[in-house]
Design a protein around this motif. Structure first.
Motif, PDB file in Angstrom:
ATOM      1  N   SER A 282       0.842  -1.184   0.000  1.00 57.12           N
ATOM      2  CA  SER A 282       0.000   0.000   0.000  1.00 57.12           C
ATOM      3  C   SER A 282       0.880   1.237   0.000  1.00 57.12           C
ATOM      4  O   SER A 282       2.051   1.174   0.379  1.00 57.12           O
ATOM      5  CB  SER A 282      -0.902   0.007   1.247  1.00 57.12           C
ATOM      6  OG  SER A 282      -1.731   1.148   1.269  1.00 57.12           O
ATOM      7  N   CYS A 283       0.316   2.351  -0.427  1.00 58.51           N
ATOM      8  CA  CYS A 283       1.064   3.598  -0.349  1.00 58.51           C
ATOM      9  C   CYS A 283       0.089   4.766  -0.243  1.00 58.51           C
ATOM     10  O   CYS A 283      -1.114   4.613  -0.495  1.00 58.51           O
ATOM     11  CB  CYS A 283       2.001   3.783  -1.542  1.00 58.51           C
ATOM     12  SG  CYS A 283       1.185   3.920  -3.150  1.00 58.51           S
TER      13      CYS A 283
ATOM     14  N   ASN B  10      -6.412  -5.549  -0.745  1.00 58.78           N
ATOM     15  CA  ASN B  10      -7.486  -4.582  -0.865  1.00 58.78           C
ATOM     16  C   ASN B  10      -8.716  -5.040  -0.093  1.00 58.78           C
ATOM     17  O   ASN B  10      -9.169  -6.174  -0.234  1.00 58.78           O
ATOM     18  CB  ASN B  10      -7.830  -4.365  -2.336  1.00 58.78           C
ATOM     19  CG  ASN B  10      -8.595  -3.080  -2.562  1.00 58.78           C
ATOM     20  OD1 ASN B  10      -8.586  -2.180  -1.722  1.00 58.78           O
ATOM     21  ND2 ASN B  10      -9.242  -2.970  -3.698  1.00 58.78           N
ATOM     22  N   GLY B  11      -9.219  -4.140   0.735  1.00 56.03           N
ATOM     23  CA  GLY B  11     -10.370  -4.470   1.567  1.00 56.03           C
ATOM     24  C   GLY B  11      -9.998  -4.987   2.936  1.00 56.03           C
ATOM     25  O   GLY B  11     -10.842  -5.069   3.831  1.00 56.03           O
ATOM     26  N   ARG B  12      -8.743  -5.365   3.127  1.00 54.15           N
ATOM     27  CA  ARG B  12      -8.295  -5.888   4.425  1.00 54.15           C
ATOM     28  C   ARG B  12      -7.288  -4.966   5.089  1.00 54.15           C
ATOM     29  O   ARG B  12      -6.940  -5.154   6.257  1.00 54.15           O
ATOM     30  CB  ARG B  12      -7.661  -7.273   4.248  1.00 54.15           C
ATOM     31  CG  ARG B  12      -8.582  -8.303   3.648  1.00 54.15           C
ATOM     32  CD  ARG B  12      -7.955  -9.694   3.670  1.00 54.15           C
ATOM     33  NE  ARG B  12      -6.760  -9.788   2.854  1.00 54.15           N
ATOM     34  CZ  ARG B  12      -5.549 -10.096   3.334  1.00 54.15           C
ATOM     35  NH1 ARG B  12      -5.381 -10.342   4.623  1.00 54.15           N
ATOM     36  NH2 ARG B  12      -4.514 -10.174   2.518  1.00 54.15           N
ATOM     37  N   VAL B  13      -6.811  -3.995   4.349  1.00 56.52           N
ATOM     38  CA  VAL B  13      -5.721  -3.142   4.815  1.00 56.52           C
ATOM     39  C   VAL B  13      -6.097  -1.677   4.614  1.00 56.52           C
ATOM     40  O   VAL B  13      -6.750  -1.324   3.625  1.00 56.52           O
ATOM     41  CB  VAL B  13      -4.425  -3.470   4.037  1.00 56.52           C
ATOM     42  CG1 VAL B  13      -3.395  -2.372   4.195  1.00 56.52           C
ATOM     43  CG2 VAL B  13      -3.852  -4.804   4.485  1.00 56.52           C
TER      44      VAL B  13
ATOM     45  N   TYR C 298      -3.723   0.391  -3.026  1.00 57.62           N
ATOM     46  CA  TYR C 298      -3.592  -0.914  -2.384  1.00 57.62           C
ATOM     47  C   TYR C 298      -3.350  -1.993  -3.419  1.00 57.62           C
ATOM     48  O   TYR C 298      -3.920  -1.963  -4.507  1.00 57.62           O
ATOM     49  CB  TYR C 298      -4.859  -1.257  -1.586  1.00 57.62           C
ATOM     50  CG  TYR C 298      -5.146  -0.299  -0.470  1.00 57.62           C
ATOM     51  CD1 TYR C 298      -6.024   0.764  -0.643  1.00 57.62           C
ATOM     52  CD2 TYR C 298      -4.520  -0.442   0.761  1.00 57.62           C
ATOM     53  CE1 TYR C 298      -6.279   1.663   0.383  1.00 57.62           C
ATOM     54  CE2 TYR C 298      -4.770   0.449   1.797  1.00 57.62           C
ATOM     55  CZ  TYR C 298      -5.644   1.502   1.599  1.00 57.62           C
ATOM     56  OH  TYR C 298      -5.884   2.377   2.612  1.00 57.62           O
ATOM     57  N   ALA C 299      -2.527  -2.967  -3.021  1.00 60.87           N
ATOM     58  CA  ALA C 299      -2.350  -4.139  -3.863  1.00 60.87           C
ATOM     59  C   ALA C 299      -3.636  -4.962  -3.841  1.00 60.87           C
ATOM     60  O   ALA C 299      -4.367  -4.970  -2.840  1.00 60.87           O
ATOM     61  CB  ALA C 299      -1.184  -4.974  -3.345  1.00 60.87           C
TER      62      ALA C 299
ATOM     63  N   GLN D 265       3.498   5.078  -5.635  1.00 62.28           N
ATOM     64  CA  GLN D 265       3.483   3.903  -6.505  1.00 62.28           C
ATOM     65  C   GLN D 265       3.906   2.691  -5.702  1.00 62.28           C
ATOM     66  O   GLN D 265       4.662   2.810  -4.742  1.00 62.28           O
ATOM     67  CB  GLN D 265       4.471   4.104  -7.664  1.00 62.28           C
ATOM     68  CG  GLN D 265       4.194   5.325  -8.513  1.00 62.28           C
ATOM     69  CD  GLN D 265       5.262   5.537  -9.550  1.00 62.28           C
ATOM     70  OE1 GLN D 265       5.526   4.653 -10.377  1.00 62.28           O
ATOM     71  NE2 GLN D 265       5.900   6.685  -9.533  1.00 62.28           N
ATOM     72  N   LEU D 266       3.442   1.534  -6.121  1.00 62.15           N
ATOM     73  CA  LEU D 266       3.828   0.288  -5.455  1.00 62.15           C
ATOM     74  C   LEU D 266       4.997  -0.341  -6.188  1.00 62.15           C
ATOM     75  O   LEU D 266       4.970  -1.529  -6.521  1.00 62.15           O
ATOM     76  CB  LEU D 266       2.624  -0.663  -5.404  1.00 62.15           C
ATOM     77  CG  LEU D 266       1.457  -0.187  -4.541  1.00 62.15           C
ATOM     78  CD1 LEU D 266       0.330  -1.196  -4.562  1.00 62.15           C
ATOM     79  CD2 LEU D 266       1.910   0.092  -3.116  1.00 62.15           C
ATOM     80  N   ALA D 267       6.010   0.467  -6.429  1.00 62.64           N
ATOM     81  CA  ALA D 267       7.219   0.020  -7.117  1.00 62.64           C
ATOM     82  C   ALA D 267       8.401   0.389  -6.240  1.00 62.64           C
ATOM     83  O   ALA D 267       8.694   1.573  -6.043  1.00 62.64           O
ATOM     84  CB  ALA D 267       7.318   0.702  -8.474  1.00 62.64           C
ATOM     85  N   GLU D 268       9.070  -0.600  -5.709  1.00 61.83           N
ATOM     86  CA  GLU D 268      10.100  -0.327  -4.708  1.00 61.83           C
ATOM     87  C   GLU D 268      11.249   0.497  -5.252  1.00 61.83           C
ATOM     88  O   GLU D 268      11.875   1.243  -4.494  1.00 61.83           O
ATOM     89  CB  GLU D 268      10.607  -1.629  -4.104  1.00 61.83           C
ATOM     90  CG  GLU D 268      11.276  -2.575  -5.091  1.00 61.83           C
ATOM     91  CD  GLU D 268      11.843  -3.789  -4.364  1.00 61.83           C
ATOM     92  OE1 GLU D 268      11.357  -4.896  -4.618  1.00 61.83           O
ATOM     93  OE2 GLU D 268      12.759  -3.614  -3.553  1.00 61.83           O
ATOM     94  N   GLU D 269      11.535   0.374  -6.544  1.00 61.62           N
ATOM     95  CA  GLU D 269      12.665   1.117  -7.101  1.00 61.62           C
ATOM     96  C   GLU D 269      12.436   2.621  -7.095  1.00 61.62           C
ATOM     97  O   GLU D 269      13.387   3.392  -7.294  1.00 61.62           O
ATOM     98  CB  GLU D 269      12.964   0.643  -8.527  1.00 61.62           C
ATOM     99  CG  GLU D 269      11.886   0.939  -9.548  1.00 61.62           C
ATOM    100  CD  GLU D 269      10.827  -0.135  -9.633  1.00 61.62           C
ATOM    101  OE1 GLU D 269      10.793  -1.004  -8.737  1.00 61.62           O
ATOM    102  OE2 GLU D 269      10.045  -0.106 -10.609  1.00 61.62           O
TER     103      GLU D 269
END
Length: 123
Positions: A48-49, A64-67, A59-60, A104-108
């Protein structure tokens, strides 16, 4: 910039947990914050971010829906509230920060990382 996670624990399946991310050396209203996790033997993945302003979230699909991710700018804290936890949520959870407007959900994309906090969900 320092990022420190806390709140990881051993919980039973179906349980809840709140992870905390303390950030210093930056202003939360200027930095995107992301939560990532790494399960044993797997690559790190985005969870998530939250945007710096006005705080739009992402959310990933797997959570999604739990976090829920939210922040307290007065304390420079970001939280990840997790519920209905499953064994496949087990992993080391990392908090990351960087100075861009749309998270973004991109660690880089993230420059600043904490050391991680362990979450273990038992059957």
């Amino acid at each position: 910039v320092h990022v420190v996670e806390s709140g990881g624990d051993l919980v039973q399946s179906g349980g809840s947990l709140r992870l905390s991310c303390a950030v210093s050396g930056l202003a939360l209203d200027s930095y995107a914050i992301g939560w990532f996790r790494q399960a044993p033997g797997k690559e790190r993945e985005g969870v998530s971010c939250i945007n710096p302003h006005p705080g739009k979230t992402l959310y990933a699909d797997s959570v999604n829906g739990r976090v829920s991710i939210f922040r307290d700018a007065t304390k420079n804290m970001v939280y990840l509230q997790m519920s209905s936890l499953r064994p496949d949520d087990t992993g080391v959870y990392y908090c990351a920060a960087d100075n861009f407007p749309y998270c973004q959900l991109a660690e880089e994309k993230y420059s600043y990382w904490g050391q991680g906090t362990q979450v273990t969900v038992s059957e």
